[in-house]
Design a protein around this motif. Structure first.
Motif, short mmCIF file in Angstrom:
data_model
loop_
_atom_site.label_atom_id
_atom_site.label_comp_id
_atom_site.label_asym_id
_atom_site.label_seq_id
_atom_site.Cartn_x
_atom_site.Cartn_y
_atom_site.Cartn_z
N GLY A 1 0.82 -1.22 0.00
CA GLY A 1 0.00 0.00 0.00
C GLY A 1 0.84 1.26 0.00
N HIS A 2 1.94 1.22 0.74
CA HIS A 2 2.87 2.36 0.80
C HIS A 2 3.48 2.63 -0.58
CE1 HIS A 2 6.20 4.85 2.17
NE2 HIS A 2 7.07 3.94 1.80
N LEU A 3 3.89 1.57 -1.26
CA LEU A 3 4.49 1.74 -2.59
C LEU A 3 3.45 2.17 -3.62
CD1 LEU A 3 6.83 -1.39 -2.69
CD2 LEU A 3 7.43 0.96 -2.10
N GLN A 4 2.25 1.60 -3.54
CA GLN A 4 1.21 1.97 -4.49
C GLN A 4 0.81 3.43 -4.35
OE1 GLN A 4 -0.81 -2.48 -4.74
NE2 GLN A 4 -2.10 -0.73 -4.30
N ALA A 5 0.84 3.95 -3.13
CA ALA A 5 0.52 5.36 -2.92
C ALA A 5 1.55 6.26 -3.61
CB ALA A 5 0.45 5.68 -1.43
N GLY A 6 2.83 5.90 -3.49
CA GLY A 6 3.86 6.68 -4.17
C GLY A 6 3.71 6.62 -5.68
N PHE A 7 3.37 5.44 -6.20
CA PHE A 7 3.20 5.27 -7.64
C PHE A 7 1.97 6.01 -8.14
CE2 PHE A 7 1.97 2.42 -11.31
CZ PHE A 7 2.96 2.89 -12.17
N ALA A 8 0.92 6.04 -7.32
CA ALA A 8 -0.30 6.78 -7.70
C ALA A 8 0.01 8.26 -7.88
CB ALA A 8 -1.38 6.59 -6.64
#
Length: 237
Positions: free
Chosen positions: A154-161
């Protein structure tokens, strides 16, 4: 010589802290980063070796070569330390620089870079062991599974978003919901390879990772291409 009334002398004597009082740390005083890193490394190793429930703060302190008080001073409790270890490992494998603004880099080049780093993280022995641990009934209790996801994927997906939102604003993508699109990108990247790793299928690590990453990026770009944009694979630059 300065003369002080007896009452003032008594007041100053009462106000002076006793030798037994511990000095208070200055507000905002930075923690020892070397000790913090040692604690995180020790925690990650022990959690993977024994599972979340099988590790104590005493064990982590002993492995890190610090006192238990130091461990609590940095992280507060075992849950917070576990989640910090997850987030720290993900940040080390997938640097935040991959998500920071870089408008001069071609879009496909950026997506391939993110995909390679994220896939390498997912395929790493520590990450596979961590997912297996969280799938066990002993660990999957309370809110810890949700918090584990938020600290990792979730942490990585937020950065990618955030990256996708910026590229959409620049007209390179047509995405209404960057968070959902980021989740879809990661799901495409996992494919069937990641679950096969989790259950220990033989040969899955010998898959053609480059072809898998290229196919993932190309499919994503076709799905979210702006209206009128040229379809098909963009040349790598």
């Amino acid at each position: 010589m300065l003369y002080l009334p007896n009452s003032m002398v008594q007041y100053l004597a009462m106000a002076k802290p006793s030798d037994s009082q511990a000095p208070r740390a200055a507000p905002g005083r930075p923690k020892d980063l070397a000790k913090r890193g040692a604690i995180l490394d020790a925690a990650r190793q022990l959690f993977l070796e024994h599972g979340f429930a099988g590790v104590s703060m005493d064990q982590i302190a002993a492995r890190a070569g610090v006192s238990k008080l130091t461990v609590y001073s940095h992280f507060g409790d075992k849950d917070a330390l576990f989640l910090a270890a997850v987030e720290s490992y993900c940040d080390a494998q997938v640097p935040t620089a991959l998500f920071t603004p870089a408008p001069d880099q071609p879009l496909r080049h950026r997506l391939v870079g993110v995909a390679r780093a994220v896939y390498a993280l997912m395929a790493s022995p520590d990450a596979v062991a961590g997912f297996r641990m969280m799938c066990s009934q002993a660990s999957a209790t309370g809110t810890l599974p949700d918090r584990f996801w938020d600290a990792g994927a979730g942490h990585l997906q937020a950065g990618f978003a955030g990256l996708l939102a910026r590229r959409t604003a620049a007209g390179e993508l047509a995405i209404d919901d960057p968070a959902r699109a980021a989740s879809q990108f990661f799901a495409l990247l996992r494919g069937d390879l990641h679950p096969r790793m989790i259950i220990g299928c033989c040969g899955c690590r010998d898959a053609d990772v480059d072809a898998h990453i290229d196919a993932t990026v190309d499919l994503f770009l076709r799905a979210y291409a702006p209206a009128g944009a040229a379809q098909g694979r963009q040349p790598a630059r």
